[in-house]
Design a protein around this motif. Structure first.
Motif, mmCIF file in Angstrom:
data_model
loop_
_atom_site.group_PDB
_atom_site.id
_atom_site.type_symbol
_atom_site.label_atom_id
_atom_site.label_comp_id
_atom_site.label_asym_id
_atom_site.label_seq_id
_atom_site.Cartn_x
_atom_site.Cartn_y
_atom_site.Cartn_z
ATOM 1 N N LEU A 7 0.549 -0.482 1.177
ATOM 2 C CA LEU A 7 -0.320 -1.351 0.388
ATOM 3 C C LEU A 7 -1.281 -2.074 1.313
ATOM 4 O O LEU A 7 -0.879 -2.850 2.164
ATOM 5 C CB LEU A 7 0.514 -2.357 -0.402
ATOM 6 C CG LEU A 7 1.452 -1.752 -1.450
ATOM 7 C CD1 LEU A 7 2.131 -2.859 -2.228
ATOM 8 C CD2 LEU A 7 0.713 -0.829 -2.386
ATOM 9 N N SER A 8 -2.564 -1.809 1.158
ATOM 10 C CA SER A 8 -3.575 -2.470 1.973
ATOM 11 C C SER A 8 -4.575 -3.097 1.031
ATOM 12 O O SER A 8 -5.471 -2.430 0.532
ATOM 13 C CB SER A 8 -4.271 -1.463 2.894
ATOM 14 O OG SER A 8 -4.727 -0.359 2.150
ATOM 15 N N PRO A 9 -4.408 -4.390 0.716
ATOM 16 C CA PRO A 9 -5.270 -5.043 -0.268
ATOM 17 C C PRO A 9 -6.741 -4.869 0.048
ATOM 18 O O PRO A 9 -7.147 -4.763 1.200
ATOM 19 C CB PRO A 9 -4.852 -6.524 -0.167
ATOM 20 C CG PRO A 9 -3.443 -6.471 0.323
ATOM 21 C CD PRO A 9 -3.408 -5.303 1.272
ATOM 22 N N ILE A 10 -7.545 -4.846 -1.020
ATOM 23 C CA ILE A 10 -8.996 -4.723 -0.875
ATOM 24 C C ILE A 10 -9.502 -5.865 -0.011
ATOM 25 O O ILE A 10 -9.176 -7.031 -0.212
ATOM 26 C CB ILE A 10 -9.671 -4.781 -2.251
ATOM 27 C CG1 ILE A 10 -9.189 -3.612 -3.116
ATOM 28 C CG2 ILE A 10 -11.171 -4.773 -2.132
ATOM 29 C CD1 ILE A 10 -9.553 -2.257 -2.591
ATOM 30 N N VAL A 32 -2.312 -8.882 -8.534
ATOM 31 C CA VAL A 32 -3.019 -8.736 -9.808
ATOM 32 C C VAL A 32 -1.996 -8.335 -10.872
ATOM 33 O O VAL A 32 -1.290 -7.345 -10.728
ATOM 34 C CB VAL A 32 -4.129 -7.678 -9.708
ATOM 35 C CG1 VAL A 32 -4.839 -7.524 -11.054
ATOM 36 C CG2 VAL A 32 -5.126 -8.052 -8.618
ATOM 37 N N SER A 33 -1.904 -9.121 -11.940
ATOM 38 C CA SER A 33 -0.894 -8.885 -12.969
ATOM 39 C C SER A 33 -1.437 -7.990 -14.081
ATOM 40 O O SER A 33 -2.650 -7.836 -14.245
ATOM 41 C CB SER A 33 -0.406 -10.214 -13.548
ATOM 42 O OG SER A 33 -1.490 -10.990 -14.012
ATOM 43 N N GLY A 254 -2.864 0.246 -16.666
ATOM 44 C CA GLY A 254 -3.142 -0.898 -15.803
ATOM 45 C C GLY A 254 -2.521 -0.756 -14.435
ATOM 46 O O GLY A 254 -3.169 -0.982 -13.392
ATOM 47 N N TYR A 255 -1.267 -0.353 -14.406
ATOM 48 C CA TYR A 255 -0.613 -0.160 -13.112
ATOM 49 C C TYR A 255 -1.219 0.988 -12.335
ATOM 50 O O TYR A 255 -1.330 0.945 -11.099
ATOM 51 C CB TYR A 255 0.878 0.059 -13.306
ATOM 52 C CG TYR A 255 1.650 -1.212 -13.393
ATOM 53 C CD1 TYR A 255 1.937 -1.969 -12.266
ATOM 54 C CD2 TYR A 255 2.084 -1.692 -14.608
ATOM 55 C CE1 TYR A 255 2.626 -3.170 -12.352
ATOM 56 C CE2 TYR A 255 2.776 -2.890 -14.711
ATOM 57 C CZ TYR A 255 3.049 -3.610 -13.579
ATOM 58 O OH TYR A 255 3.740 -4.819 -13.669
ATOM 59 N N LEU A 261 -5.865 1.626 -6.104
ATOM 60 C CA LEU A 261 -6.572 0.793 -5.131
ATOM 61 C C LEU A 261 -5.601 0.133 -4.157
ATOM 62 O O LEU A 261 -5.995 -0.748 -3.394
ATOM 63 C CB LEU A 261 -7.381 -0.288 -5.862
ATOM 64 C CG LEU A 261 -8.563 0.224 -6.692
ATOM 65 C CD1 LEU A 261 -9.063 -0.853 -7.642
ATOM 66 C CD2 LEU A 261 -9.683 0.695 -5.781
ATOM 67 N N SER A 262 -4.333 0.552 -4.199
ATOM 68 C CA SER A 262 -3.289 -0.002 -3.331
ATOM 69 C C SER A 262 -3.124 -1.506 -3.519
ATOM 70 O O SER A 262 -2.789 -2.226 -2.580
ATOM 71 C CB SER A 262 -3.577 0.315 -1.851
ATOM 72 O OG SER A 262 -3.535 1.702 -1.628
#
Length: 373
Positions: A7-10, A32-33, A254-255, A261-262
């Protein structure tokens, strides 16, 4: 050991204030939910509760219910007493319904502050929400623009942004703390324009979505592009995919958008080739069967279904495990790009899931880990 996904956030995610909805934090750097909305008869408590439970099991983190009148508010109260999932009351025109929803245990309100009945009505709602410690989502849709904005700016993203900020200011002027903003249109371009403009003018968290996106592939594509573009720019704190489909499908979509986008780990990821002239077994059929059986797994896992043993394993090297077609009606199983064994192609799915059981410690259907962020 499972390699999983990194996981590499934007980069440059827009900083926002944190707003609590029950046990979920929206904004403030939180994951992000994913939200959805009940699509059952609002007067049938059993049906509403059943769908709330289905959504919770699918990983929905915040659930919205329409509250069109007092009878629906009573059903809302009945359901709220029977679930731990944070419930949002969607209220229009009658501020008394918002007050009833707060008393009923709403975790959040979704309103348009300008249509509740005037300043005193809004003051009453804001005061009750403050006392209850719940936030308000200011929801603006293209179809409900104020007449003066429509005349001056047209039915544009700029008009939606102006409407949203105008409504937010009404709450801010009352000293209300705890706002989430949405500004949705049925098309991607105006939705993106609105959110980009709003993100530059406020630090309140943003609820993303393309409203009335439609059914099936068209709805999924519009939602994925509109929500995905904004998330890739660092804009957005919670999402609802609005489809003319079962509500559980909205949660899955959604997921999937977030995982692409990780931004969230949403259980397994299936990688499969589109097939070509080199394909040596039924990729489409196998991929669909694998995808269906993966739905019960909640842990991060990358699974591949590839058409040929010549290029497939190498092209899917980052997958934890996969199968590929081989000559003579055979298939091969590979782990992180290395072929392990072969078997008849009709056994491909069973052999794949036998390997997955081993990777997951014998519990491939165990959902106890839940959705992770």
């Amino acid at each position: 050991m499972i390699a999983g996904r990194h996981l590499s956030p934007i980069a440059g995610r827009r900083p926002t204030r944190a707003v609590r909805v029950g046990g979920v934090t929206i904004g403030g750097g939180s994951p992000v939910s994913v939200q959805s909305m009940v699509k059952r008869d609002p007067y049938d408590g059993g049906a509403v509760l059943a769908q709330v439970e289905e959504l919770a099991a699918a990983g929905c983190e915040v659930c919205r219910l329409a509250v069109p009148d007092r009878r629906a508010a009573d059903v809302f109260a009945w359901v709220a007493r029977r679930t731990d999932l944070p419930l949002v009351a969607d209220v229009h025109f009658d501020y008394r319904l918002a007050l009833a929803a707060i008393d009923a245990g709403a975790g959040k309100l979704r309103i348009n502050p300008g249509n509740l009945g005037g300043p005193e009505a809004l003051r009453a709602v804001a005061g009750a929400a403050t006392a209850a410690g719940i936030p308000i989502r200011v929801g603006v849709n293209l179809g409900s623009l104020e007449a003066d904005l429509a005349r001056r700016l047209g039915y544009t993203g700029a008009a939606m942004a102006e409407s949203a900020i105008r409504q937010v200011r009404l709450l801010e002027d009352l000293g209300f703390e705890g706002i989430v903003i949405s500004a949705k249109a049925p098309d991607v371009a105006r939705t993106i324009e609105a959110y980009r403009l709003i993100s530059g003018r406020t630090s309140w968290p943003l609820h993303l979505g393309v409203t009335e996106a439609g059914p099936g592939t068209p709805g999924l594509v519009k939602s994925a592009v509109g929500i995905g573009v904004l998330l890739a720019e660092g804009i957005g704190d919670t999402v609802r995919v609005s489809l003319s489909e079962d509500a559980v499908e909205e949660v899955a979509a959604g997921y999937a958008i977030l995982a692409s986008l990780s931004l969230r780990a949403a259980g397994p990821e299936l990688v499969s080739c589109p097939t070509c002239g080199r394909c040596q077994f039924d990729v489409i059929g196998v991929a669909h069967e694998v995808n269906e059986r993966l739905k019960d797994i909640r842990r991060p896992l990358t699974v591949a279904v590839m058409g040929c043993a010549v290029n497939g394993p190498g092209e899917a090297r980052r997958a934890d495990v996969g199968v590929a077609g081989a000559a003579g009606g055979q298939a091969v199983l590979f782990v992180r790009g290395e072929v392990q064994r072969s078997f008849p192609a009709e056994q491909a799915v069973d052999e794949l899931f036998r390997e997955i059981e081993g990777l997951l410690g014998g519990e491939p259907g165990d959902g106890s880990e839940g959705r992770s962020g």
